[in-house]
Design a protein around this motif. Structure first.
Motif, PDB file in Angstrom:
ATOM      1  N   TYR A   5       0.853  -1.188   0.000  1.00 20.99           N
ATOM      2  CA  TYR A   5       0.000   0.000   0.000  1.00 20.99           C
ATOM      3  C   TYR A   5       0.886   1.235   0.000  1.00 20.99           C
ATOM      4  N   THR A   6       0.346   2.326  -0.545  1.00 19.26           N
ATOM      5  CA  THR A   6       1.046   3.587  -0.356  1.00 19.26           C
ATOM      6  C   THR A   6       0.941   3.941   1.124  1.00 19.26           C
ATOM      7  N   GLU A   7       1.791   4.828   1.577  1.00 19.91           N
ATOM      8  CA  GLU A   7       1.757   5.239   2.987  1.00 19.91           C
ATOM      9  C   GLU A   7       0.387   5.814   3.353  1.00 19.91           C
ATOM     10  N   GLU A   8      -0.200   6.598   2.441  1.00 17.61           N
ATOM     11  CA  GLU A   8      -1.505   7.217   2.687  1.00 17.61           C
ATOM     12  C   GLU A   8      -2.605   6.162   2.801  1.00 17.61           C
ATOM     13  N   VAL A   9      -2.627   5.186   1.889  1.00 13.44           N
ATOM     14  CA  VAL A   9      -3.640   4.128   1.920  1.00 13.44           C
ATOM     15  C   VAL A   9      -3.462   3.272   3.172  1.00 13.44           C
ATOM     16  N   GLN A  10      -2.224   2.941   3.517  1.00 14.49           N
ATOM     17  CA  GLN A  10      -1.962   2.147   4.720  1.00 14.49           C
ATOM     18  C   GLN A  10      -2.511   2.856   5.958  1.00 14.49           C
ATOM     19  N   LYS A  11      -2.271   4.156   6.057  1.00 16.45           N
ATOM     20  CA  LYS A  11      -2.759   4.918   7.205  1.00 16.45           C
ATOM     21  C   LYS A  11      -4.290   4.922   7.243  1.00 16.45           C
ATOM     22  N   GLU A  12      -4.902   5.087   6.079  1.00 16.28           N
ATOM     23  CA  GLU A  12      -6.359   5.109   5.998  1.00 16.28           C
ATOM     24  C   GLU A  12      -6.949   3.749   6.411  1.00 16.28           C
ATOM     25  N   LEU A  13      -6.373   2.670   5.891  1.00 16.69           N
ATOM     26  CA  LEU A  13      -6.830   1.329   6.263  1.00 16.69           C
ATOM     27  C   LEU A  13      -6.663   1.095   7.765  1.00 16.69           C
ATOM     28  N   ASP A  14      -5.521   1.481   8.305  1.00 15.80           N
ATOM     29  CA  ASP A  14      -5.271   1.308   9.734  1.00 15.80           C
ATOM     30  C   ASP A  14      -6.274   2.090  10.582  1.00 15.80           C
ATOM     31  N   ASN A  15      -6.605   3.312  10.164  1.00 18.44           N
ATOM     32  CA  ASN A  15      -7.580   4.122  10.901  1.00 18.44           C
ATOM     33  C   ASN A  15      -8.973   3.496  10.869  1.00 18.44           C
ATOM     34  N   ILE A  16      -9.356   2.971   9.718  1.00 18.67           N
ATOM     35  CA  ILE A  16     -10.659   2.306   9.596  1.00 18.67           C
ATOM     36  C   ILE A  16     -10.686   1.076  10.500  1.00 18.67           C
ATOM     37  N   LEU A  17      -9.646   0.263  10.420  1.00 20.90           N
ATOM     38  CA  LEU A  17      -9.601  -0.952  11.237  1.00 20.90           C
ATOM     39  C   LEU A  17      -9.599  -0.634  12.727  1.00 20.90           C
ATOM     40  N   ALA A  19     -11.071   1.900  14.167  1.00 23.37           N
ATOM     41  CA  ALA A  19     -12.438   2.279  14.528  1.00 23.37           C
ATOM     42  C   ALA A  19     -13.362   1.057  14.592  1.00 23.37           C
ATOM     43  N   PHE A  20     -13.172   0.102  13.694  1.00 21.82           N
ATOM     44  CA  PHE A  20     -14.037  -1.078  13.626  1.00 21.82           C
ATOM     45  C   PHE A  20     -13.523  -2.247  14.476  1.00 21.82           C
ATOM     46  N   ARG A  21     -12.419  -2.068  15.192  1.00 22.26           N
ATOM     47  CA  ARG A  21     -11.790  -3.167  15.929  1.00 22.26           C
ATOM     48  C   ARG A  21     -12.764  -3.915  16.829  1.00 22.26           C
ATOM     49  N   ASN A  22     -13.523  -3.216  17.643  1.00 22.04           N
ATOM     50  CA  ASN A  22     -14.454  -3.897  18.549  1.00 22.04           C
ATOM     51  C   ASN A  22     -15.496  -4.694  17.771  1.00 22.04           C
ATOM     52  N   TYR A  23     -16.027  -4.109  16.709  1.00 24.31           N
ATOM     53  CA  TYR A  23     -17.008  -4.820  15.890  1.00 24.31           C
ATOM     54  C   TYR A  23     -16.402  -6.100  15.319  1.00 24.31           C
ATOM     55  N   ILE A  24     -15.219  -5.989  14.748  1.00 20.50           N
ATOM     56  CA  ILE A  24     -14.550  -7.147  14.144  1.00 20.50           C
ATOM     57  C   ILE A  24     -14.270  -8.210  15.212  1.00 20.50           C
ATOM     58  N   GLN A 107     -15.507   7.565  15.040  1.00 30.28           N
ATOM     59  CA  GLN A 107     -14.287   7.344  15.815  1.00 30.28           C
ATOM     60  C   GLN A 107     -13.024   7.496  14.966  1.00 30.28           C
ATOM     61  N   ILE A 108     -13.182   7.586  13.654  1.00 25.90           N
ATOM     62  CA  ILE A 108     -12.019   7.668  12.771  1.00 25.90           C
ATOM     63  C   ILE A 108     -11.427   9.068  12.858  1.00 25.90           C
ATOM     64  N   GLU A 109     -10.146   9.108  13.131  1.00 32.44           N
ATOM     65  CA  GLU A 109      -9.460  10.380  13.300  1.00 32.44           C
ATOM     66  C   GLU A 109      -9.418  11.169  11.994  1.00 32.44           C
ATOM     67  N   GLY A 110      -9.950  12.378  12.015  1.00 36.79           N
ATOM     68  CA  GLY A 110      -9.813  13.318  10.922  1.00 36.79           C
ATOM     69  C   GLY A 110     -10.461  12.938   9.606  1.00 36.79           C
ATOM     70  N   GLY A 111     -11.353  11.947   9.571  1.00 39.71           N
ATOM     71  CA  GLY A 111     -11.909  11.577   8.282  1.00 39.71           C
ATOM     72  C   GLY A 111     -13.344  11.128   8.309  1.00 39.71           C
ATOM     73  N   ALA A 112     -14.038  11.347   9.407  1.00 41.86           N
ATOM     74  CA  ALA A 112     -15.400  10.843   9.534  1.00 41.86           C
ATOM     75  C   ALA A 112     -16.316  11.385   8.443  1.00 41.86           C
ATOM     76  N   ASP A 117     -19.997  10.334   3.977  1.00 47.10           N
ATOM     77  CA  ASP A 117     -20.431  10.530   2.585  1.00 47.10           C
ATOM     78  C   ASP A 117     -20.387   9.205   1.828  1.00 47.10           C
ATOM     79  N   TYR A 118     -19.343   8.423   2.059  1.00 41.53           N
ATOM     80  CA  TYR A 118     -19.218   7.123   1.404  1.00 41.53           C
ATOM     81  C   TYR A 118     -20.355   6.197   1.849  1.00 41.53           C
ATOM     82  N   LEU A 119     -20.722   6.254   3.127  1.00 36.43           N
ATOM     83  CA  LEU A 119     -21.844   5.462   3.631  1.00 36.43           C
ATOM     84  C   LEU A 119     -23.133   5.843   2.910  1.00 36.43           C
TER      85      LEU A 119
END
Length: 135
Positions: A5-17, A19-24, A107-112, A117-119
């Motif tokens: 992943y690019t650094e930006e995509v990796q950070k975005e994926l990590d932030n999503i995960l 936030a969803f950690r408890n659900y997963i 819960q996602i830092e800086g991108g909710a 909008d995507y939701l």
């Protein structure tokens, strides 16, 4: 080894995960694991032979899987009564899906806002798919 992943995509994926950690963690039928060779992978754990692993190569792919899973959590009681009949979400089901997903996305830092909008787009596409708008 090439970057998965690019650094930006990796950070975005990590932030999503994050936030969803408890659900997963609460789910007993799937997990998301990391492979140095292919990145994040969605796997079915209650019956590993039933489905292959799915590479999560973009934040959108990750969100699509998670959104769909939460929608299935809400719709499952109705679906069990009408097996193999896909339906658009009722108004109350859509509201419940939005409530559950929004609580996590916020819960996602800086991108909710971007994810909210995507939701909106995801639910619109879901409703069109099951309302037969494109048929």
């Amino acid at each position: 080894m090439a970057m998965i992943y690019t650094e930006e995509v990796q950070k975005e994926l990590d932030n999503i995960l994050k936030a969803f950690r408890n659900y997963i963690d609460e789910q007993n039928y799937f997990d998301i694991v990391y492979s140095k060779k292919i990145g994040y992978v969605w796997i079915v754990v209650d019956d590993p032979g039933a489905a292959g692993a799915e590479q999560l190569d973009t934040p959108e792919a990750l969100l699509d899987n998670l959104f769909n899973d939460i929608i299935n959590d809400v719709v499952a009681p109705r679906e069990s009564a009408h097996l193999n009949e896909a339906h658009a979400l009722t108004e109350s089901e859509e509201a419940e899906c939005r409530r559950r997903i929004t609580a996590i996305l916020e819960q996602i830092e800086g991108g909710a806002d971007e994810y909210l909008d995507y939701l909106d787009e995801y639910i619109k596409d879901y409703q069109e798919r099951y309302n037969g708008v494109d048929e």
